[in-house]
Enzyme design. Structure first.
Site, PDB file in Angstrom:
ATOM      1  CG  HIS A  41     -36.724   5.616 -96.750  1.00 14.01           C
ATOM      2  ND1 HIS A  41     -37.043   6.210 -95.561  1.00 14.01           N
ATOM      3  CD2 HIS A  41     -37.900   5.287 -97.321  1.00 14.01           C
ATOM      4  CE1 HIS A  41     -38.348   6.262 -95.434  1.00 14.01           C
ATOM      5  NE2 HIS A  41     -38.892   5.701 -96.481  1.00 14.01           N
ATOM      6  CD  GLU A 126     -39.861   6.937 -86.123  1.00 15.52           C
ATOM      7  OE1 GLU A 126     -38.813   6.792 -86.783  1.00 15.52           O
ATOM      8  OE2 GLU A 126     -39.920   7.579 -85.061  1.00 15.52           O
ATOM      9  CB  SER A 219     -36.601  10.915 -92.516  1.00 14.50           C
ATOM     10  OG  SER A 219     -36.519  11.650 -91.371  1.00 14.50           O
TER      11      SER A 219
END
Ligand code: F3S
Length: 294
Positions: A41, A126, A219
Site C-alpha cells: 500500500h 488479508e 491499514s
C-alpha cells in the site's frame, strides 16, 4: 527544532521480503509478471514497479499459461491458489510467514468444527485471504458492539488481523469469552506491528507535532495515525514529505516522525533530511535576525 524518529518504523520484514521478491523475479524471469493486487500500500513504490512493467493483475481471466503471479505479503485464499494452479501460471508466493501461520491455524480449527472468528477489518485483503482458509465461513468483527451482538457458539477459534491495534484487541477478547464455553485464542498481531505501534506511542507522548508517513490505504499506517492522535493532536498522515505544508510545523519544538510497515527507508530519510534542512534554515534566520538587531 528537535526531530525524533520512532525506533521501529518503515518496512517490516514481510513487506521487505515481498518487495525484494518482486525485484528478484523481474531480474530472473521473462514473460508477463503480475502481482496479485498492489504489492504494497504505497503508491510511490507501486508506480515505480509499473514503470518496469510489473502491474497488479487486473483480472484472473486475463491470465495465460506460463504467466507469473506474485502473491503479496497479505496472502490469498485457498480458492485463489487453486484457480491460479488451474490456469497453469507460475506462482511466486511472498505471503508473510505470520499470515501463513494464521491460514494454517484457521484451516486446522475449521476442520475440527470450531467457529472461526477473525478480529479485523472485513474489507482488508488479508482478512479476505484468511477467511478463504475456512471456506469463507468466518465471523469477522471489528468492534466491541459487533461482538456483543453475536450468538453463542459451541466452540470458537479466534485470530486477529496481523495489523490489529493491540489495545483494541485486548478490549475485545474478554467479550468473546462470554459467547462460548470452548475457546481457543491466537494472538496473531505480528511483532512488527506491535513494535511500530509501541514506538509510535512513545514518540507521540514526547512530540508537539508528528508526521506519520505511509500509504493512505495502508491499514497499519492508519492504526499508527489513530494511536499518535491519542497523544499528539497535531499528527499529520502523509505519503511523502513533499505533501506536508511545512508552515504548520516549522515552529514546533519537538517533531516526531514515524512510518507504516509499507514505507520504504528512502521516504523516511527524505522526510528527516527535509525537516533537518528546515531547522538549519530557521536557525540561520534566527541568527541573522539577532545580528540585525545589533
Ligand atoms: Fe508480515 Fe507483520 Fe509485516 S504480518 S507483512 S511482518 S506487518
Amino acid at each position: 527544532m528537535n526531530i525524533i524518529v520512532a525506533d521501529y518504523s518503515g518496512f517490516c520484514f514481510g513487506v521487505k521480503n515481498a518487495v525484494s521478491t518482486v525485484y528478484k523475479t523481474t531480474n530472473d524471469k521473462g514473460g508477463r509478471i503480475y502481482t496479485y493486487g498492489p504489492i504494497i500500500h504505497n503508491s510511490t513504490v507501486v508506480n515505480e514497479l509499473e514503470q518496469k512493467g510489473i502491474i497488479a493483475l487486473p483480472s484472473i481471466e486475463d491470465l495465460k499459461e506460463n504467466d507469473t503471479v506474485i502473491i503479496r505479503s497479505h496472502g490469498v485464499s485457498k480458492e485463489v491458489i487453486g484457480t491460479l494452479r488451474d490456469k497453469k501460471v507460475d506462482i511466486v508466493d511472498a505471503t508473510c510467514p505470520y499470515v501463513e501461520y494464521i491460514h494454517k491455524k484457521v484451516e486446522e480449527y475449521y476442520n475440527k468444527n470450531y467457529q472461526i472468528i477473525i478480529v479485523g477489518d472485513p474489507a482488508h485483503p488479508e482478512v479476505h485471504g484468511i477467511n478463504g482458509w475456512c471456506d469463507n465461513s468466518a465471523v469477522i468483527v471489528n468492534s466491541e458492539e459487533e461482538i456483543n451482538n453475536l450468538p453463542k457458539y459451541p466452540k470458537i477459534c479466534v485470530v486477529s488481523q496481523t495489523t490489529m491495534n493491540s489495545d483494541k484487541w485486548a478490549l475485545m477478547v474478554p467479550l468473546i469469552l462470554k459467547i462460548s464455553k470452548e475457546i481457543i485464542v491466537f494472538n496473531t498481531i505480528c511483532t512488527a506491528t506491535e513494535q511500530r505501534q509501541k514506538s509510535a506511542e512513545e514518540i507521540a507522548k514526547k512530540s508537539d507535532s508528528l508526521i506519520v508517513l505511509g500509504g493512505y490505504n495502508s491499514s497499519n499506517t492508519k492504526k499508527l495515525v489513530e494511536i499518535c492522535k491519542k497523544y499528539c493532536d497535531k499528527t499529520y498522515h502523509i505519503e511523502t514529505i513533499n505533501e506536508m505544508d511545512v508552515e504548520k510545523i516549522k515552529n514546533v519544538k519537538t517533531l516526531g516522525i514515524t512510518a507504516g510497515a509499507s514505507t520504504p527507508d528512502w521516504i523516511i530519510k527524505e522526510a528527516i533530511d527535509k525537516m533537518s534542512d528546515l531547522t538549519n534554515i530557521n536557525e540561520e534566520n534566527n541568527e541573522q535576525n539577532i545580528m540585525d538587531e545589533y
